[in-house]
Scaffold this active site. Structure first.
Site, PDB file in Angstrom:
ATOM      1  N   HIS A  48     -12.960 -18.972  -7.338  1.00 13.98           N
ATOM      2  CA  HIS A  48     -13.310 -17.585  -7.097  1.00 13.98           C
ATOM      3  C   HIS A  48     -12.248 -16.630  -7.661  1.00 13.98           C
ATOM      4  O   HIS A  48     -12.569 -15.633  -8.305  1.00 13.98           O
ATOM      5  CB  HIS A  48     -13.445 -17.399  -5.585  1.00 13.98           C
ATOM      6  CG  HIS A  48     -13.931 -16.057  -5.175  1.00 13.98           C
ATOM      7  ND1 HIS A  48     -15.248 -15.703  -5.258  1.00 13.98           N
ATOM      8  CD2 HIS A  48     -13.270 -14.980  -4.696  1.00 13.98           C
ATOM      9  CE1 HIS A  48     -15.378 -14.453  -4.835  1.00 13.98           C
ATOM     10  NE2 HIS A  48     -14.193 -13.995  -4.483  1.00 13.98           N
ATOM     11  N   GLU A  70     -18.431 -21.862  -9.549  1.00  8.89           N
ATOM     12  CA  GLU A  70     -18.325 -21.230  -8.248  1.00  8.89           C
ATOM     13  C   GLU A  70     -19.657 -21.331  -7.488  1.00  8.89           C
ATOM     14  O   GLU A  70     -19.680 -21.634  -6.291  1.00  8.89           O
ATOM     15  CB  GLU A  70     -17.931 -19.762  -8.443  1.00  8.89           C
ATOM     16  CG  GLU A  70     -17.588 -19.064  -7.154  1.00  8.89           C
ATOM     17  CD  GLU A  70     -17.661 -17.554  -7.296  1.00  8.89           C
ATOM     18  OE1 GLU A  70     -18.170 -17.057  -8.336  1.00  8.89           O
ATOM     19  OE2 GLU A  70     -17.241 -16.864  -6.365  1.00  8.89           O
ATOM     20  N   ASN A 424       1.763 -47.524 -18.207  1.00 14.03           N
ATOM     21  CA  ASN A 424       2.196 -48.901 -18.381  1.00 14.03           C
ATOM     22  C   ASN A 424       1.882 -49.728 -17.149  1.00 14.03           C
ATOM     23  O   ASN A 424       1.404 -50.850 -17.248  1.00 14.03           O
ATOM     24  CB  ASN A 424       3.705 -48.946 -18.634  1.00 14.03           C
ATOM     25  CG  ASN A 424       4.007 -48.922 -20.118  1.00 14.03           C
ATOM     26  OD1 ASN A 424       3.130 -49.199 -20.923  1.00 14.03           O
ATOM     27  ND2 ASN A 424       5.226 -48.576 -20.464  1.00 14.03           N
TER      28      ASN A 424
END
Lengths: 703, 120
Positions: A48, A70, A424
């Protein structure tokens, strides 16, 4: 009054990026099916705010994109729409798109318009079942905002009967203001009506009893009058009738509290310049390219110029400290005005106070640069979420110590190395679910990401319960790449550390996840540049851990001053293990490998600082005369040969690169109490330098 | 000199509102949410309050309700900044005691026009 809106852009972008982070972490925390009110509210609020801000600052593409997000979030918030994994994923992708749009707008870059439209279509699909409707909705509302009344003959004015309800004043609305506004529209004739005034005994001073009969002459749109009464629609009785030219019948248009049915839909009260976002419709999309160039121009000048958001409490502490300093200063200057020896004690007290305040001030200033490491950690839940599903692994990420504060520069530079390390762990560390089950481990692997303060250092750990490092594979690879010889004599720990060697990568197949050319050597280099070090632990079959140690701040360092001839150098205290005086029988000279000395069953190489830096006439030329400072860098130890140790002190680091140029083996410079400059030694860099020039110095020694 | 309390959780909006109003000669006090605003309103009186609706801790509608209950704010204009195009929020605001609203997005000129309207 014209205001340059560009000055607010920087703040808008910063808070929007923060908002996106909030949305992202909120979405990742959301369990499909159930709705956590606070969670979804904060996601909604972030969307918003971005929508509101982007509309206000003229970034209409961003505003219209966020509008769809929204709307979707609003429906989820109200429980009108279930929270499905698909919707959450679509919103996550939208967050990415939005981040790109914001970044492109902020840095004058290109927006991937196709991706934006695709993502928009996906959201609309979820929202409506068929794309395109949201955008048209807004357009339709705008079209409907045009006056629709069936008045064909233009009225010459309006007859308005305005009767405020008793409570109107208590809404903060003032009938006088409204009448004054009407008077601005045209020629207003008003007649007050006091017939509703009660007897004095019944009079309530806070109620309004007056009403007005108003004639407004002039070419005025009814819309303009409706706008004026917009706020008080429900707080008054209101009749608005057109005043028609002679001969036309008068048609009443009634709108009152009792009959709230105004024929027009709700219209924004401010109409002076209709906000472009409200006008966006399907056909407008074609011109989005133009708008983009427009946005770019508007945002010009707002990029760069890094700023920092500081907690008010930190600023207050700073101001407080400066106040103390001023008091101390005035006390000292009073003392100095007519100083006599019997006041020496007070002078010393004052100086001690000054020192304390200066140090506290320094700490407070440092605090300003400190940010919680959550700024960096916050990206990992998403990374793990995305990668684990891609790799088909089940992984839970646990984070601790996110509020640990580190220097802003660390936040900026530690991100990429950490991403690499976590990748990793995901890719190589944690096994596939079936492998884990077969090994008697829980199906879901865990990666622990933690940060903590440990003795003047920040320690960041990435710990997984995967398979650990494959010693044999690393060894094999290192031999293959010629990093070590086949008849090496390395311990397991030393083998593990080979993964930090340049050009080393164990991934058999270079996957999308890791092994994209940036090796662990780069990770280590980045961390060294921050003045830190990296260590590895591995327990085959049980997991591995990478431990990163970083200095608390990059601007100040605890140092040991050492001298070589007339030069003074600073050795960072964290890298010093001990300082010793060697005896002749401890020293070994090995042809081709330089000098070593034996310290508790370990042979350590000796680095003669004066040779390394080419200083002539050192006070101590034979090892027994000077001192050996045993230092550690990147897990390697060595003895640094210097003339003498002076003292320990905190030094302010000045960049050598910025003021002069980069020098190998030197991390910076500082100014000492007597005004002279001392160089700060970069221990890991020095060790590398010594290894490179090792052959030369060895040649010199044997000559 | 009229004083205005500007409440918004978004720093950029707050700065824009505050900068615009200060430029027009108003005294402006900023608050970051309803709780902050309420505590500031209890320590000082204002001629006008402009508040955002969606905020953490205390939203704009609750703030308006609280303020309207304070004797010092009985007749004070309380405006809400809203992007809600539907009647919903406006009605809720009115019920809570709001004077009116300014619909976002708005530009500084529109803001000033509206403020001057209520402050006369």
């Amino acid at each position: 009054m014209s205001i340059d809106m560009a000055q607010f852009h920087q703040v808008f972008f910063e808070e929007s990026f923060e908002g996106l982070d909030i949305m992202e972490s909120g979405l990742l925390n959301m369990d499909p099916g159930t709705v956590d009110d606070e969670e979804i509210n904060s996601i909604f609020r972030a969307a918003h705010s971005i929508k509101g801000g982007s509309g206000t600052f003229g970034f209409n593409d961003i505003s219209s994109f966020t509008h769809i997000m929204e709307t979707l979030l609003d429906e989820m918030r109200d429980g009108r729409r279930p929270v499905t994994p698909e919707a959450v994923d679509a919103l996550l992708r939208s967050v990415d798109v939005l981040r790109d749009m914001l970044a492109a707008t902020s840095d004058d870059g290109e927006v991937d318009e196709e991706r934006v439209q695709e993502q928009k279509a996906e959201l609309e699909q979820i929202l409506n079942g068929k794309p395109g409707e949201v955008a048209t909705d807004v357009g339709a509302a705008d079209a409907a905002a045009q006056p629709v009344g069936g008045v064909e003959v233009r009225p010459i004015g309006w007859h308005i009967v305005f009767r405020p309800l008793p409570h109107m004043l208590r809404t903060g609305n003032d009938p006088l203001r409204i009448i004054r506004e009407l008077a601005e529209l045209g020629d207003l004739k008003s007649a007050g009506d006091i017939s509703a005034l009660p007897a004095l005994s019944n009079y309530e001073p806070e109620d309004s009893y007056l009403s007005w009969d108003l004639h407004l002459h002039g070419d005025v749109e009814k819309q303009a009058i409706d706008d004026i009464f917009d706020w008080v629609e429900d707080d008054c009785e209101l009749i608005i009738m057109p005043l028609l030219p002679e001969g036309e019948p008068e048609v009443a248009m009634v709108s009152a509290a009792a009959v709230p049915a105004v024929s027009e839909p709700e219209v924004p009260v401010v109409q002076a310049a209709p906000p472009p976002v409200e006008r966006r419709s399907k056909k407008d999309r074609r011109s989005s390219k133009d708008r983009r160039t427009n946005n770019r121009r508007q945002s010009g000048g707002s990029s760069g110029g890094g700023s920092i958001r500081v907690e008010i409490s930190k600023i207050d502490a700073l101001i407080n400290m400066v106040g103390e300093l001023v008091i101390t200063q005035s006390m000292l200057s009073m003392l100095g005005e007519d100083f006599e020896m019997d006041r020496l004690e007070r002078l010393n007290d004052g100086l001690a106070q000054l020192e304390r305040h200066t140090r506290e001030l320094q700490e407070s200033v440092m605090q300003v640069r400190m940010l919680p490491i959550s700024f960096t950690f916050s990206r990992f839940p998403r990374l793990v979420h995305d990668l684990s599903s891609k790799l088909g692994k089940k992984i839970e990420l646990k984070m601790t110590g996110e509020s640990t504060e580190v220097d802003k520069t660390v936040i900026e530079k530690i991100g990429d190395p950490l991403v690499h390390l976590v990748r990793n762990s995901l890719d190589h560390g944690i096994e596939m679910p079936e492998e884990r089950l077969a090994a008697g481990k829980p199906e879901t692997g865990t990666i622990n990401l933690s940060a903590s303060h440990k003795g003047g250092n920040i320690v960041i750990e990435i710990r997984d319960d995967g398979q650990g490092l494959n010693r044999d594979k690393i060894e094999e690879k290192a031999i293959e790449k010629g990093i070590i010889d086949e008849d090496h004599n390395l311990s397991d720990q030393q083998i593990y550390e080979l993964i930090f060697a340049a050009g080393f990568s164990t991934a058999d197949v270079v996957s999308d996840v890791s092994g994209r050319g940036v090796g662990m050597d780069v990770v280590r280099k980045n961390i060294n540049e921050l003045g830190g070090g990296i260590e590895i632990e591995s327990d085959p079959g049980k997991g591995s851990a990478i431990i990163i140690r970083l200095p608390l701040t990059l601007a100040i360092l605890d140092g040991q001053t050492v001298t070589v001839a007339d030069e003074t150098y600073i050795v960072p205290l964290v890298s010093i293990i001990e300082s010793i005086q060697v005896k002749t029988d401890q020293i070994n000279r090995v042809a081709g490998k330089g000098e070593t000395f034996k310290l508790r069953d370990e042979f350590l190489p000796i680095l003669r600082l004066h040779e390394l830096f080419g200083i002539e006439n050192p006070k101590a030329s034979s090892l027994e005369e000077g001192l050996l400072v045993v230092v550690e860098g990147d897990g390697r130890h060595c003895g640094l040969f210097v003339d003498d140790l002076l003292g320990q002190q905190q030094v302010v680091i000045k960049s050598l690169e910025a003021n002069y140029q980069r020098v190998d083996g030197i991390s910076g410079a500082t100014i000492l109490g007597d005004g002279s400059v001392a160089l700060i030694l970069d221990i890991p860099g020095l060790l590398r330098l010594a290894a490179e020039t090792g052959a030369d110095s060895a040649a010199k020694l044997t000559a | 000199m009229a004083s205005i309390l500007a409440v918004d959780d978004s720093a950029s909006m707050r700065q824009m509102v505050s900068f615009t109003l200060k430029g027009a000669g108003f005294d402006v006090v900023e608050a970051v949410d309803g709780v902050d605003a309420l505590s500031k309103a209890k320590g000082q009186s204002f001629n006008l309050v402009i508040t955002d609706v969606n905020m953490p801790n205390m939203d704009g509608i609750s703030l308006i309700k609280e303020l309207r209950g304070l004797p010092a704010f009985k007749f004070t204009p309380l405006l809400m900044l809203t992007t809600e195009s539907g009647n919903d929020k406006k009605q809720q605001g009115k019920m809570a005691g709001a004077t009116g609203w300014i619909v976002k997005p708005f530009n500084p000129d529109q803001l000033l026009a509206t403020v001057k309207k209520v402050l006369g």
